[in-house]
Design a protein around this motif. Structure first.
Motif, PDB file in Angstrom:
ATOM      1  N   UNK A 118      12.500   0.003   6.021  1.00 31.92           N
ATOM      2  CA  UNK A 118      11.307  -0.772   5.681  1.00 31.92           C
ATOM      3  C   UNK A 118      11.253  -1.022   4.169  1.00 31.92           C
ATOM      4  N   UNK A 119      10.624  -2.148   3.809  1.00 28.11           N
ATOM      5  CA  UNK A 119      10.432  -2.458   2.385  1.00 28.11           C
ATOM      6  C   UNK A 119       8.980  -2.151   2.062  1.00 28.11           C
ATOM      7  N   UNK A 120       8.749  -1.097   1.313  1.00 25.01           N
ATOM      8  CA  UNK A 120       7.363  -0.673   1.168  1.00 25.01           C
ATOM      9  C   UNK A 120       7.098  -0.039  -0.194  1.00 25.01           C
ATOM     10  N   UNK A 123      -2.988 -10.217  -0.356  1.00 25.81           N
ATOM     11  CA  UNK A 123      -1.954  -9.185  -0.240  1.00 25.81           C
ATOM     12  C   UNK A 123      -2.619  -7.872   0.175  1.00 25.81           C
ATOM     13  N   UNK A 124      -2.222  -7.351   1.326  1.00 27.58           N
ATOM     14  CA  UNK A 124      -2.866  -6.117   1.780  1.00 27.58           C
ATOM     15  C   UNK A 124      -2.186  -4.835   1.300  1.00 27.58           C
ATOM     16  N   UNK A 147     -10.998 -13.285  -2.367  1.00 26.81           N
ATOM     17  CA  UNK A 147      -9.565 -13.423  -2.660  1.00 26.81           C
ATOM     18  C   UNK A 147      -9.379 -13.932  -4.090  1.00 26.81           C
ATOM     19  N   UNK A 148      -8.410 -13.434  -4.751  1.00 26.72           N
ATOM     20  CA  UNK A 148      -8.223 -13.869  -6.132  1.00 26.72           C
ATOM     21  C   UNK A 148      -8.930 -12.978  -7.138  1.00 26.72           C
ATOM     22  N   UNK A 149      -9.807 -12.082  -6.643  1.00 26.57           N
ATOM     23  CA  UNK A 149     -10.483 -11.189  -7.593  1.00 26.57           C
ATOM     24  C   UNK A 149      -9.787  -9.835  -7.682  1.00 26.57           C
ATOM     25  N   UNK A 150      -8.757  -9.646  -6.870  1.00 30.03           N
ATOM     26  CA  UNK A 150      -7.966  -8.403  -6.972  1.00 30.03           C
ATOM     27  C   UNK A 150      -6.515  -8.744  -6.680  1.00 30.03           C
ATOM     28  N   UNK A 151      -5.624  -7.880  -7.137  1.00 30.34           N
ATOM     29  CA  UNK A 151      -4.197  -8.129  -6.948  1.00 30.34           C
ATOM     30  C   UNK A 151      -3.760  -7.804  -5.528  1.00 30.34           C
ATOM     31  N   UNK A 152      -4.476  -6.862  -4.937  1.00 32.95           N
ATOM     32  CA  UNK A 152      -4.204  -6.501  -3.546  1.00 32.95           C
ATOM     33  C   UNK A 152      -5.474  -5.871  -2.985  1.00 32.95           C
ATOM     34  N   UNK A 153      -5.614  -5.981  -1.670  1.00 34.39           N
ATOM     35  CA  UNK A 153      -6.819  -5.444  -1.041  1.00 34.39           C
ATOM     36  C   UNK A 153      -6.457  -4.348  -0.040  1.00 34.39           C
ATOM     37  N   UNK A 164       3.584  -4.986   2.383  1.00 41.10           N
ATOM     38  CA  UNK A 164       4.465  -4.362   1.396  1.00 41.10           C
ATOM     39  C   UNK A 164       3.866  -3.143   0.704  1.00 41.10           C
ATOM     40  N   UNK A 165       2.554  -2.918   0.908  1.00 49.08           N
ATOM     41  CA  UNK A 165       1.922  -1.761   0.275  1.00 49.08           C
ATOM     42  C   UNK A 165       1.278  -0.876   1.335  1.00 49.08           C
ATOM     43  N   UNK A 166       1.543   0.413   1.214  1.00 47.50           N
ATOM     44  CA  UNK A 166       0.916   1.363   2.141  1.00 47.50           C
ATOM     45  C   UNK A 166       0.291   2.496   1.342  1.00 47.50           C
ATOM     46  N   UNK A 167      -0.931   2.854   1.717  1.00 52.24           N
ATOM     47  CA  UNK A 167      -1.589   4.009   1.117  1.00 52.24           C
ATOM     48  C   UNK A 167      -1.566   5.138   2.143  1.00 52.24           C
ATOM     49  N   UNK A 168      -0.914   6.233   1.770  1.00 53.74           N
ATOM     50  CA  UNK A 168      -0.737   7.357   2.701  1.00 53.74           C
ATOM     51  C   UNK A 168      -1.846   8.394   2.528  1.00 53.74           C
TER      52      UNK A 168
END
Lengths: 234, 305
Positions: free
Chosen positions: B154-156, B74-75, B41-47, B102-106
């Protein structure tokens, strides 16, 4: 056409345990052309089952015949006596033929001698490939005459996935990527712009996903009383 | 409007982003994943949390997100079209948004014949592009795919993948443009080993001005052996691995260290490419190396915006 592939003889023999009078019935239509359930295959299967019967002392009495189109009642009626005489019918027709017999003779046990594999075409001697899923809404005019629903393992509607490698499918390196084929075809036709729009999801309600499908053509019905589309079981 | 994700803030502020992938466990015990998360954690902005990657049954992406958000991570949940139809996908998006994802990869998803449930029925009701479009419309117009109104949107932040190394090569930038049209706000690319190839693709991307419409994160995979590179070259569909790279790994005395160096060099070079707005590190089965890679690529510290 409908492509089928005969089940293993041992598998068929196993299904027939305890039976005595066995009718092997083929079909002269699709499965004959794809060499899975025509005259020759019926005769081969009968002989093979006879050998098993002799070897294992099963006492099977084999009967064979080939119907013109096993999916049509009129043709099946022609072998009425043979069916009534048998206590097991091994159908070497597709699932449609086998079910026509089963529905016409509900007291008879019908065994599938082949697996109905897909709707496809002969590519060359001994090679058949799937080209249609009977999805109920043909769109090949938008894809250069190539069906991505059946020819893409993921039924992609918006171009190839990231697993398309050297023009081949990620599922099987011997299978052409349908979307590479579509791309090449549209390029040849100067219509690559057709691949830049976002295509809406498919309406699967027209496929089997919408439930079992049935077509009723009122203009063709002989008995108007059938117009509700209700199935008439003879 | 609800708060933007950390990843969105970083990318829209023009900063170079770092994302990394975490593969959930093949069981119900999340202890190791949580311990790993604490370390990296802390080595990337989101995982990114993978969604049954390569069709292997794993702890779900959304379930993992719940656990890791508690750890302050943050996922980016990955969602594939392989296992869920449009009803389940839309429902899971609403669920994910409700719990704060808050982040989705489609994604369309690796075919299930690769995985450990080969007899599965593949769904593929939608594909990655129609999935993006569906989610975009849910967010922006508060309408589900059928056109019916949702009670709330949704907030995405929407992401997609693109593979410059898959065929037809000349279609790949066009396909990414389609993803952008469909709603992709960030792109994580397939792992890059052939940088010249990637640069040619980026030139096409820039010609189409796509780099100004979407944030592109170059994908990298640190490898521990020449065998791993050969495997990816020969067995993983849609990957291009230059022989020179395999040779370099072969000659190296300390293969692991060489793998790290190759990955760092790749990241350094990606930083220089116009239109590349970040890196996406897929350290499959080697996630604990992520902090070292990010530090040595001079991308630390990662700070929340």
């Amino acid at each position: 056409m409908i492509i089928g592939e005969r089940k293993k003889v041992s598998e068929i023999a196993e299904m027939l345990a305890g039976k005595k009078k066995i009718l092997v019935s083929g079909c002269r239509t699709c499965v004959a052309i794809c060499m899975a359930g025509g005259e020759k295959e019926v005769s081969e299967l009968s002989s093979a089952l006879m050998l098993i019967s002799d070897r294992d002392g099963l006492g099977w009495k084999m009967e064979e015949n080939v119907v013109e189109r096993q999916c049509e009642k009129e043709w099946v009626r022609e072998i009425d006596d043979k069916i009534r005489n048998a206590d097991a019918i091994v159908s070497l027709a597709c699932g449609l033929g086998a079910q026509t017999v089963a529905d016409m003779y509900p007291e008879k046990e019908v065994y599938p001698g082949l697996n109905t594999t897909f709707l496809g075409v002969p590519e060359e001697q001994g090679v058949w490939s799937e080209k249609c899923l009977a999805c109920g809404e043909c769109i090949i005019h938008t894809t250069g005459g190539i069906c991505p629903v059946s020819r893409c393992a993921k039924s992609m509607r918006n171009g190839p996935c990231g697993g398309s490698s050297n023009g081949k499918c990620e599922v099987d390196p011997d299978t052409d990527c349908a979307w590479v084929a579509i791309y090449d075809r549209l390029k040849l036709q100067g219509r690559l712009d057709m691949m830049t729009d976002v295509i809406e999801p498919k309406d699967w309600s027209k496929s089997h996903s919408g439930g079992r499908r049935k077509i009723v053509r009122k203009d063709l019905l002989i008995q108007p009383t059938d117009s509700s589309g209700k199935e008439v079981v003879e | 409007m609800s708060e933007q994700s950390n990843l969105e803030k970083i990318l829209s502020s023009g900063k170079f982003a770092v994302t990394a992938e975490i593969g959930p466990p093949r069981g119900a015990d999340p202890t190791e994943m949580i311990e790993l998360a604490r370390k990296i954690k802390g080595s990337a902005d989101a995982f990114n949390l993978t969604d049954n990657q390569t069709a292997i049954v794993r702890l779900s992406s959304i379930g993992s997100a719940v656990l890791l958000m508690k750890e302050g991570i943050e996922p980016v949940i990955q969602m594939t079209c392989r296992d869920r139809n449009r009803i389940a996908l839309q429902s899971d998006l609403l669920g994910a948004s409700a719990i704060g994802v808050k982040n989705v990869l489609c994604l369309t998803g690796d075919h299930h014949t690769f995985g450990n449930e080969k007899s599965a029925k593949g769904v593929f009701d939608l594909d990655s592009i129609s999935l993006l479009n569906t989610f975009k419309n849910m967010r922006d117009t508060k309408k589900q795919l059928s056109g019916e109104e949702l009670d709330s949107a949704p907030n995405i932040y929407l992401g997609a993948a693109e593979n410059p190394f898959a065929t037809p090569y000349e279609y790949r930038a066009i396909r990414m443009a389609k993803k952008v049209k469909a709603g992709a706000q960030f792109i994580q690319t397939q792992a890059i080993f052939d940088l010249d190839w990637f640069e040619r693709w980026m030139a096409e991307v820039r010609k189409m001005d796509l780099h100004e419409k979407v944030h592109i994160l170059g994908g990298v995979i640190p490898v521990k052996s020449a065998g791993a590179l050969r495997y990816m070259k020969n067995k993983v569909p849609g990957m291009i691995v230059p022989d020179a790279l395999i040779g370099r790994m072969n000659r190296a005395e300390d293969k692991k260290e060489e793998g790290i160096q190759i990955c760092i060099e790749m990241i350094e070079r990606l930083k220089q490419i116009e239109g590349v707005h970040g890196v996406h590190i897929m350290a499959v089965m080697w996630e604990q190396i992520v902090p070292r890679l990010v530090t040595d690529s001079k991308l630390m510290p990662r700070t929340s915006v």
